[in-house]
Design a protein around this motif. Structure first.
Motif, mmCIF file in Angstrom:
data_model
loop_
_atom_site.group_PDB
_atom_site.id
_atom_site.type_symbol
_atom_site.label_atom_id
_atom_site.label_comp_id
_atom_site.label_asym_id
_atom_site.label_seq_id
_atom_site.Cartn_x
_atom_site.Cartn_y
_atom_site.Cartn_z
ATOM 1 N N GLU A 96 0.837 -1.209 0.000
ATOM 2 C CA GLU A 96 0.000 0.000 0.000
ATOM 3 C C GLU A 96 0.868 1.253 0.000
ATOM 4 O OE1 GLU A 96 -3.215 -0.002 -0.457
ATOM 5 O OE2 GLU A 96 -3.291 -2.200 -0.418
ATOM 6 N N ALA A 97 1.931 1.212 0.792
ATOM 7 C CA ALA A 97 2.797 2.392 0.884
ATOM 8 C C ALA A 97 3.417 2.713 -0.490
ATOM 9 C CB ALA A 97 3.893 2.167 1.918
ATOM 10 N N LEU A 98 3.808 1.680 -1.198
ATOM 11 C CA LEU A 98 4.418 1.917 -2.518
ATOM 12 C C LEU A 98 3.363 2.339 -3.534
ATOM 13 C CD1 LEU A 98 6.891 -1.100 -2.677
ATOM 14 C CD2 LEU A 98 7.434 1.283 -2.191
ATOM 15 N N LYS A 99 2.198 1.751 -3.403
ATOM 16 C CA LYS A 99 1.116 2.059 -4.331
ATOM 17 C C LYS A 99 0.723 3.540 -4.229
ATOM 18 C CE LYS A 99 -3.299 0.872 -3.868
ATOM 19 N NZ LYS A 99 -4.435 -0.049 -3.572
ATOM 20 N N GLU A 100 0.646 3.999 -2.990
ATOM 21 C CA GLU A 100 0.255 5.397 -2.777
ATOM 22 C C GLU A 100 1.194 6.369 -3.473
ATOM 23 O OE1 GLU A 100 -0.137 6.439 1.384
ATOM 24 O OE2 GLU A 100 -1.672 4.850 1.512
ATOM 25 N N THR A 101 2.470 6.012 -3.524
ATOM 26 C CA THR A 101 3.426 6.917 -4.159
ATOM 27 C C THR A 101 3.538 6.659 -5.654
ATOM 28 O OG1 THR A 101 5.154 5.368 -3.584
ATOM 29 C CG2 THR A 101 4.841 7.211 -2.094
ATOM 30 N N GLY A 102 2.722 5.766 -6.170
ATOM 31 C CA GLY A 102 2.705 5.518 -7.613
ATOM 32 C C GLY A 102 3.841 4.645 -8.110
ATOM 33 N N MET A 103 4.525 3.977 -7.182
ATOM 34 C CA MET A 103 5.728 3.244 -7.597
ATOM 35 C C MET A 103 5.442 1.952 -8.343
ATOM 36 S SD MET A 103 8.516 3.879 -4.684
ATOM 37 C CE MET A 103 8.671 5.483 -3.912
ATOM 38 N N THR A 104 4.187 1.548 -8.355
ATOM 39 C CA THR A 104 3.908 0.246 -8.973
ATOM 40 C C THR A 104 3.717 0.340 -10.488
ATOM 41 O OG1 THR A 104 1.619 0.578 -8.332
ATOM 42 C CG2 THR A 104 2.966 -0.802 -6.900
ATOM 43 N N SER A 105 3.676 1.570 -10.989
ATOM 44 C CA SER A 105 3.607 1.671 -12.454
ATOM 45 C C SER A 105 4.658 2.643 -12.974
ATOM 46 C CB SER A 105 2.214 2.098 -12.902
ATOM 47 O OG SER A 105 1.947 3.404 -12.447
ATOM 48 N N ILE A 106 5.748 2.704 -12.246
ATOM 49 C CA ILE A 106 6.812 3.594 -12.692
ATOM 50 C C ILE A 106 7.488 2.997 -13.934
ATOM 51 C CG2 ILE A 106 9.096 3.069 -11.712
ATOM 52 C CD1 ILE A 106 8.195 5.824 -10.109
ATOM 53 N N GLY A 107 7.898 3.846 -14.825
ATOM 54 C CA GLY A 107 8.509 3.336 -16.057
ATOM 55 C C GLY A 107 7.478 3.075 -17.137
ATOM 56 N N VAL A 108 6.205 3.319 -16.841
ATOM 57 C CA VAL A 108 5.175 3.193 -17.864
ATOM 58 C C VAL A 108 4.648 4.603 -18.116
ATOM 59 C CG1 VAL A 108 2.988 2.120 -18.502
ATOM 60 C CG2 VAL A 108 4.544 0.938 -16.940
ATOM 61 N N SER A 109 4.580 4.996 -19.373
ATOM 62 C CA SER A 109 4.262 6.385 -19.682
ATOM 63 C C SER A 109 2.858 6.763 -19.210
ATOM 64 C CB SER A 109 4.381 6.617 -21.181
ATOM 65 O OG SER A 109 3.323 5.930 -21.824
ATOM 66 N N GLU A 110 2.694 8.054 -18.986
ATOM 67 C CA GLU A 110 1.381 8.505 -18.502
ATOM 68 C C GLU A 110 0.296 8.228 -19.525
ATOM 69 O OE1 GLU A 110 1.535 12.444 -16.524
ATOM 70 O OE2 GLU A 110 3.700 12.065 -16.469
ATOM 71 N N GLU A 111 0.635 8.368 -20.796
ATOM 72 C CA GLU A 111 -0.412 8.134 -21.813
ATOM 73 C C GLU A 111 -0.854 6.676 -21.845
ATOM 74 O OE1 GLU A 111 2.232 7.437 -25.783
ATOM 75 O OE2 GLU A 111 1.592 9.512 -25.364
ATOM 76 N N SER A 112 0.023 5.767 -21.394
ATOM 77 C CA SER A 112 -0.403 4.370 -21.306
ATOM 78 C C SER A 112 -1.030 4.064 -19.953
ATOM 79 C CB SER A 112 0.785 3.423 -21.504
ATOM 80 O OG SER A 112 1.544 3.770 -22.611
ATOM 81 N N GLY A 113 -1.144 5.088 -19.116
ATOM 82 C CA GLY A 113 -1.803 4.872 -17.828
ATOM 83 C C GLY A 113 -0.838 4.736 -16.656
#
Ligand SMILES: Cc1cc2nc3c(=O)[nH]c(=O)nc-3n(C[C@H](O)[C@H](O)[C@H](O)COP(=O)(O)OP(=O)(O)OC[C@H]3O[C@@H](n4cnc5c(N)ncnc54)[C@H](O)[C@@H]3O)c2cc1C
Lengths: 386, 358
Positions: free
Chosen positions: B39-56
């Motif tokens: 949860e702590a990592l999810k809150e900071t957005g770390m679970t989709s790092i390296g994926v562009s914003e346009e891809s979500g």
């Protein structure tokens, strides 16, 4: 990561590409016209004053030094590229090596204007060669225990003592000598100074010490009442230890610390590619390539830090330690993959290169600071408190 | 380096240092998923790092993703972060919706094949795959497979639709067997991808292991230096003995070499999209693992060999990760083959633009 172990990633700037091409075409032309033969450990054993002069003509000596001293004001990375190409080709670079790598930077950092003007332009033309006078018969690893001394007498200094293992002193014009100018105080490192000695001066004897190959690289240099004028002192009297140590990061981290046996590796790959090689061979070659690449990344990282004026002592020691192990690994893999009869007078290039590599290898992990001493520096540096 | 990197590393370090205690790691190995950490990592957005914003994704580049994994490796974060980042990256490439929950991906091994068949109202996917990280702990799995006519297809599957047999690696991390019975999937959850092969996934997968290992190697170094300073024998700290110092220096050298090899591989991959540097870095961290785990355990004496001491959390992972996404020997074979087949001299390989290993 521990701060001492962080190295920047250096991407060589685009400008270096055409320079690399220039060096390569120069080298292949020289090889074709027979001006040299590829050798292992060519920065120690490949002596050719002619070749050094040709490099000087092309502006590949003193590359980073100021133009007013004959230098070319190019970047450390441009120098890196030239250096690694020369070494990879096993070109005869021993003549100018120490002057270009060490003496020049030493004089730029600490030398007087007179010394710079006198020596640097000739070094950049490949006309003037230096030897390094650190080790003594009774002082190797424990360098601060040296006993060669200079006493002031009138306006002169008078040197007595001897230096040993001085590579190329029989070819060199001058030697930079670390010596004692006042008696050892509380600290062994105090009272040391550096002086430039003309190897043809009276009272200087250069005695050969032959390698087990029969080659002549080493010398003992004996000083008997050698008179040195004041203007040949480098830097401050008493500051010799610090000055010598500053040279070491340059001395330890360059590509010469992992490329001494590259010509053998290259020839090994040539031979293996001519036949269908075993998976075992592929595996070994793959692993060597990985290590060589890693070392090159590290060495470039250190060059990057030096370029910014940082002094990465630990990283430099690590490059040398890992690099010299790699140089020896190449030999083991070569012997394992191709049965051969290496000899200094073999008919094939491979067997000659292998012989040179085997017989020179014991020196790799000694010169420039032994593995054991480097490893002490490393552990001290990463937080083991003495 | 992207702008977010220093902040990312700081935040990740803080979170993981606090949360990844010895108890948490050991409970995770017993099967308790560390939800709080996730949860702590999810809150900071770390679970989709390296994926562009346009891809979500949250943006950032692959360097950011890998520096995050280095931290995860260092603190032994017992969560499928590498898998989630890989899976979300695949979803991004396939233009399918990303997930915020833990993910894994299928297949993990080259020999496993998942097949896709187009039917009238969707796709039928089926097959079996082994050694799937964390399958038991995730709700969704990203599946990469092929159709009989060679098209490459991506979808997500819910674990409830599959049968999972538990397995684990040397570090007690879940590596499960997943049976995918014939499942019908609606068209809009499936994407045909042109330029994503198993090799691409394997390259990225290897990069994740390189980063995790570089982190774990750092931790082994730090633990060992601390121990050598503290443990006293014969009246002085063991690190004062020459023989021990020599060993510590060898360990340090391998760790430093691995750190720069990892960073350089990521940088090279980002510039060229090719994998020679990945091969070289994977070999380097594999070789380092041998030296570092030997020395670290030797210096720790019998203590390091016990369950009580945290050293094994790193070393057992190193022993596992070194064989994932290509063992160092497999990568070395590939690289050596390339060099010998092409008669390329190694030198030009390093100094000219890299080429793809196949
Ligand atoms: C090819 C080559 C070229 C060289 N060129 C030059 C040159 O141009 N100019 C120059 O001045 N010197 C030169 N040297 C000398 C070189 O710097 C010395 O060989 C080196 O510093 C080691 O000194 P030593 O040979 O006296 O060995 P020693 O210091 O006697 O060491 C012998 C062994 O004991 C080990 N040892 C010593 N002290 C310790 C300690 N405290 N802890 C652990 N182990 C220890 C050493 O590691 C080594 O294994 C050259 C050497 C070589 C091999």
């Amino acid at each position: 990561m521990l701060k001492e172990l962080e190295l920047p990633i250096v991407d060589l700037p685009k400008e270096t590409e055409s320079l690399r091409e220039d060096v390569r075409s120069f080298l292949s032309a020289e090889l074709q016209n027979g001006s040299f033969e590829t050798r292992c450990d060519s920065w120690l054993s490949g002596f050719s004053a002619d070749f050094s002069r040709k490099l000087g003509e092309r502006g590949w000596l003193g590359m980073t030094w100021p133009k007013k001293y004959g230098g070319h004001e190019r970047t450390a990375f441009e120098r890196f590229v030239v250096t690694e190409e020369l070494l990879a080709a096993g070109a005869p670079v021993a003549a100018h090596w120490f002057a270009d790598r060490q003496t020049g930077p030493l004089l730029l950092n600490y030398g007087t204007a007179y010394q710079r003007q006198t020596f640097l332009p000739k070094i950049t033309r490949g006309e003037l060669f230096f030897a390094i006078g650190l080790s003594e018969p009774n002082s190797g690893s424990d360098l601060a225990s040296i006993s060669t001394r200079a006493k002031k007498s009138g306006g002169q200094w008078v040197i007595n003592g001897s230096k040993i293992w001085s590579s190329g002193a029989h070819h060199a014009h001058y030697i930079v000598v670390l010596l004692r100018t006042s008696s050892q105080g509380e600290k062994k490192h105090e009272g040391l100074s550096q002086m430039i000695v003309d190897l043809s001066a009276s009272g200087v004897t250069v005695r050969p010490i032959y390698l087990m190959t029969g080659e002549h690289h080493f010398n003992e240099v004996i000083f008997e009442d050698v008179e040195i004028s004041e203007d040949m002192i480098v830097g401050e009297v008493g500051n010799g230890w610090k000055q010598s140590m500053a040279e070491l990061a340059y001395e330890r981290s360059g590509p010469e610390r992992f490329l001494s046996t590259y010509p053998l590796l290259s020839e090994l790959i040539n031979l293996l590619s001519e036949t269908s090689s075993s998976d075992h061979a592929k595996n070994k070659i793959g692993k060597l390539a990985s290590r060589l690449w890693t070392l090159r990344c590290m060495s470039l990282g250190v060059a990057g830090m030096l370029d910014k004026g940082e002094s990465p002592d630990i990283a430099a020691s690590l490059v040398k330690d890992l690099g010299t192990q790699f140089e020896k690994d190449v030999i083991d893999v070569a012997r394992e993959l191709i049965p051969s009869r290496p000899s200094m007078h073999a008919e094939t290039k491979y067997e000659t290169l292998l012989a040179e590599a085997i017989l020179h290898a014991p020196g790799f992990t000694l010169r420039g600071g032994t593995t054991e001493i480097l490893r002490s520096i490393i552990t001290k540096g990463v937080g083991y408190n003495e | 380096m992207s702008d977010i990197q220093p902040m990312l590393i700081d935040t990740a370090t803080k979170i993981m240092k606090d949360i990844c205690t010895k108890d948490l790691i050991s409970n995770a190995e017993e099967g308790e998923f560390p939800q709080e950490l996730w949860e702590a990592l999810k809150e900071t957005g770390m679970t989709s790092i390296g994926v562009s914003e346009e891809s979500g994704g949250v943006g950032g580049d692959i360097k950011d993703a890998m520096s995050l994994l280095k931290v995860a490796g260092k603190f032994t974060a017992p969560i499928p972060l590498a898998e989630t980042l890989l899976a979300n990256w695949i979803l991004g490439v396939a233009r399918l919706p990303l997930k915020n929950s833990p993910l894994t991906l299928i297949p993990a091994l080259k020999k496993d094949r998942i097949t896709f068949k187009k039917v009238e109202d969707g796709w039928v996917v089926s097959g079996k795959a082994q050694y799937i990280p964390w399958a038991r702990d995730v709700q969704d799995m990203v599946v990469f497979g092929k159709t009989s006519d060679g098209q490459q297809v991506v979808t997500t599957l819910s674990t409830t639709d599959c049968q999972i047999n538990r397995g684990q690696n040397l570090a007690g991390e879940p590596r499960d067997e997943v049976h995918v019975p014939e499942n019908l999937i609606e068209n809009d959850r499936v994407a045909i991808v042109q330029n994503l092969t198993y090799e691409d996934i394997c390259n990225r997968g290897a990069l994740t292991r390189i980063a995790l290992m570089a982190g774990a190697l750092e931790n082994a170094l730090e633990l060992t230096l601390t121990y050598a300073n503290e443990r006293t024998q014969f009246g002085r700290p063991i690190g004062k003995f020459q023989a021990v110092k020599q060993q510590l220096a060898v360990l340090t050298g391998e760790v430093m070499a691995s750190g720069i090899a990892a960073d350089s591989a990521v940088a090279a991959y980002e510039n060229s999209g090719q994998n020679e540097e990945i091969a070289m870095a994977k070999i380097q961290v594999g070789e380092a693992t041998k030296a570092v785990t030997n020395i670290a355990h030797q210096v720790h004496g019998a203590m390091g060999f016990t369950d009580e001491h945290p050293l094994h959390y790193s070393t057992r992972r190193l022993w596992s990760w070194q064989d994932e996404y290509g063992t160092d020997s497999e990568w070395a074979d590939l690289l050596g083959d390339k060099i010998l087949e092409e008669k390329s001299d190694v030198w030009s390989m390093f100094t000219e633009s890299p080429r793809q290993l196949t």
